[in-house]
Motif scaffolding. Sequence first.
Motif, PDB file in Angstrom:
ATOM      1  N   GLY A   1       0.875  -1.387   0.020  1.00 20.03           N
ATOM      2  CA  GLY A   1       0.034   0.127   0.143  1.00 20.03           C
ATOM      3  C   GLY A   1       0.879   1.466   0.004  1.00 20.03           C
ATOM      4  N   GLY A   2       2.111   1.304   0.890  1.00 16.62           N
ATOM      5  CA  GLY A   2       2.947   2.313   0.676  1.00 16.62           C
ATOM      6  C   GLY A   2       3.592   2.793  -0.635  1.00 16.62           C
ATOM      7  N   LEU A   3       3.808   1.520  -1.098  1.00 22.21           N
ATOM      8  CA  LEU A   3       4.521   1.633  -2.523  1.00 22.21           C
ATOM      9  C   LEU A   3       3.450   2.148  -3.519  1.00 22.21           C
ATOM     10  CD1 LEU A   3       6.597  -1.838  -2.698  1.00 22.21           C
ATOM     11  CD2 LEU A   3       7.568   0.708  -2.310  1.00 22.21           C
ATOM     12  N   GLU A   4       2.508   1.855  -3.461  1.00 23.93           N
ATOM     13  CA  GLU A   4       1.335   2.354  -4.339  1.00 23.93           C
ATOM     14  C   GLU A   4       1.056   4.031  -4.054  1.00 23.93           C
ATOM     15  OE1 GLU A   4      -1.327   2.416  -7.446  1.00 23.93           O
ATOM     16  OE2 GLU A   4       0.042   0.650  -6.740  1.00 23.93           O
TER      17      GLU A   4
ATOM     18  N   LYS B   1      12.476  -3.543   0.761  1.00 26.39           N
ATOM     19  CA  LYS B   1      11.773  -3.893   1.871  1.00 26.39           C
ATOM     20  C   LYS B   1      10.792  -4.921   1.650  1.00 26.39           C
ATOM     21  CE  LYS B   1      12.661  -2.908   5.550  1.00 26.39           C
ATOM     22  NZ  LYS B   1      13.581  -3.463   6.541  1.00 26.39           N
ATOM     23  N   LYS B   2      10.057  -4.921   0.215  1.00 29.56           N
ATOM     24  CA  LYS B   2       9.109  -5.790   0.136  1.00 29.56           C
ATOM     25  C   LYS B   2       9.619  -7.112   0.064  1.00 29.56           C
ATOM     26  CE  LYS B   2       5.363  -6.648  -3.445  1.00 29.56           C
ATOM     27  NZ  LYS B   2       4.791  -6.225  -4.518  1.00 29.56           N
ATOM     28  N   VAL B   3      10.643  -7.431  -0.798  1.00 28.88           N
ATOM     29  CA  VAL B   3      11.240  -8.643  -0.755  1.00 28.88           C
ATOM     30  C   VAL B   3      11.689  -9.257   0.449  1.00 28.88           C
ATOM     31  CG1 VAL B   3      13.180  -9.767  -2.010  1.00 28.88           C
ATOM     32  CG2 VAL B   3      11.931  -7.898  -3.173  1.00 28.88           C
ATOM     33  N   GLU B   4      12.372  -8.543   1.248  1.00 29.97           N
ATOM     34  CA  GLU B   4      12.630  -9.049   2.638  1.00 29.97           C
ATOM     35  C   GLU B   4      11.258  -9.462   3.376  1.00 29.97           C
ATOM     36  OE1 GLU B   4      14.189  -7.120   6.904  1.00 29.97           O
ATOM     37  OE2 GLU B   4      14.691  -6.076   4.968  1.00 29.97           O
ATOM     38  N   VAL B   5      10.380  -8.608   3.557  1.00 30.43           N
ATOM     39  CA  VAL B   5       9.127  -9.109   4.317  1.00 30.43           C
ATOM     40  C   VAL B   5       8.337 -10.323   3.681  1.00 30.43           C
ATOM     41  CG1 VAL B   5       8.797  -6.805   5.592  1.00 30.43           C
ATOM     42  CG2 VAL B   5       7.391  -7.220   3.270  1.00 30.43           C
TER      43      VAL B   5
END
Length: 441
Positions: free
Chosen positions: A160-163, A194-198
């Motif tokens: 959501g933040g990336l969007e 960070k998305k890849v990490e989570v």
Amino acid sequence: MRFICGFLLGTFFFTTLVLAEGVQEVTLSTLLNHARLSNQELAATQMNEEIFALENGRVKSEFAPRMKARAGVGPATRVSGDALSSTSDGELGAAFLAGIEFSYPLWTWGRKENYLNAVELGQRVKKSESEEKWADLSFRIKEAYFGAVLAHSLVDFVEGGLEQVRSALEGVKSDKQKADKSRLEILLAQGEAKKVEVMNLQRLAQMGLRVQSNFEGAVSFDEKWMVLQERELKDLEYYQKIAQQVHPKIKMLEAGVQAKDALKHAEKKANYPVLASLAKYDYSHTDVRENQRSVFAYDPLSTSQGIVGLGFEWSWQAGQLDYKLQKLHVENLQLKTQRAYADKGLGALVEKAWWDVKKCEEQQKSLHIAQLEAKKWLSRELISWGSGLGDSKRLADAFGVRALTRKEYLESLYQYEMAWASLSKSVGQEVDPTLEQHIKY
């Protein structure tokens, strides 16, 4: 056998459920109940109860009727004559000898009952070990479950933040914003990393959850977010009192002390004479000696006689009994020392877990306010940026604070759930009001 049946039943039910519906929306209580039925680690520990129960048979067999028989054949010299005069020509022949002895203990001074009592108490120890294993397993399942939910919440939040960042970049209007958008591009790249990490954390958490709960199907968390579920936390004394009554370690040590006492009483009677029903029969026969057919003439190679009656059996071995009693005495003292230490340590563990719940309750309230204020700040900056008046530094700062406060808030909810899990584990039974009515024991 009941554990194996439960394991097969649970595995069949959940495998059928997965095949019928595919990816499953499961609750924590569902996973816990499934693990209770089908987790191999727990099943292996529970089987120790059945293995130890076989000691009942060993004890009963030790005091059951006993029979000893012998039979054989050997050489004998030929003898002729009678009881007053006999001669031997040195010729060899065959002689057959057989005998049987029977005894049945009638009075053992309560030794058999002491052993059976020790076995029953030993079964309680094994049952408490299973309960302790279940407490540890349920904690690990909760840890994996809420870890997976937290990871899903973080993935959803990051997406959501990336969007929002992409929308801000696409909505650049003024020349100043075009020249100043590098901060947002950096922020977007950092967010993608960070998305890849989570997402990797999410996969690991789900894998750990399947392993701990023995759930073979794919588990979906599409509708599961870390949300606050407030519970009533009772007084500390309430949980400490329950722990003293039901904690597996306490029950294990209490039963262990009583079992050692029962064994000690049994071993003290080991050298006592045992009243028994006795019977004995001896038979021998040879073709090279003539049967004298007289009760006053005794030939050990031509006889048939028996006796039945009551008597005492007594066995004694120097030093053996003293060693056993001293060993049991030391082991009993060891268990009593552990029991006294467990009383103090258990109270401290329950108190620590209770205060952790209190701390997490207070923390999440403050962090909830912080993440709401950060969300408001970000909304103002996004509106300002969308109107062409915003500054990329302020917008990037607002994104950063929003991400940090939201992450801290979600983690505080995870810690709150795990604090309740720790409290249940330290008490020795499920005390979480959201679960205690749904877990099948």
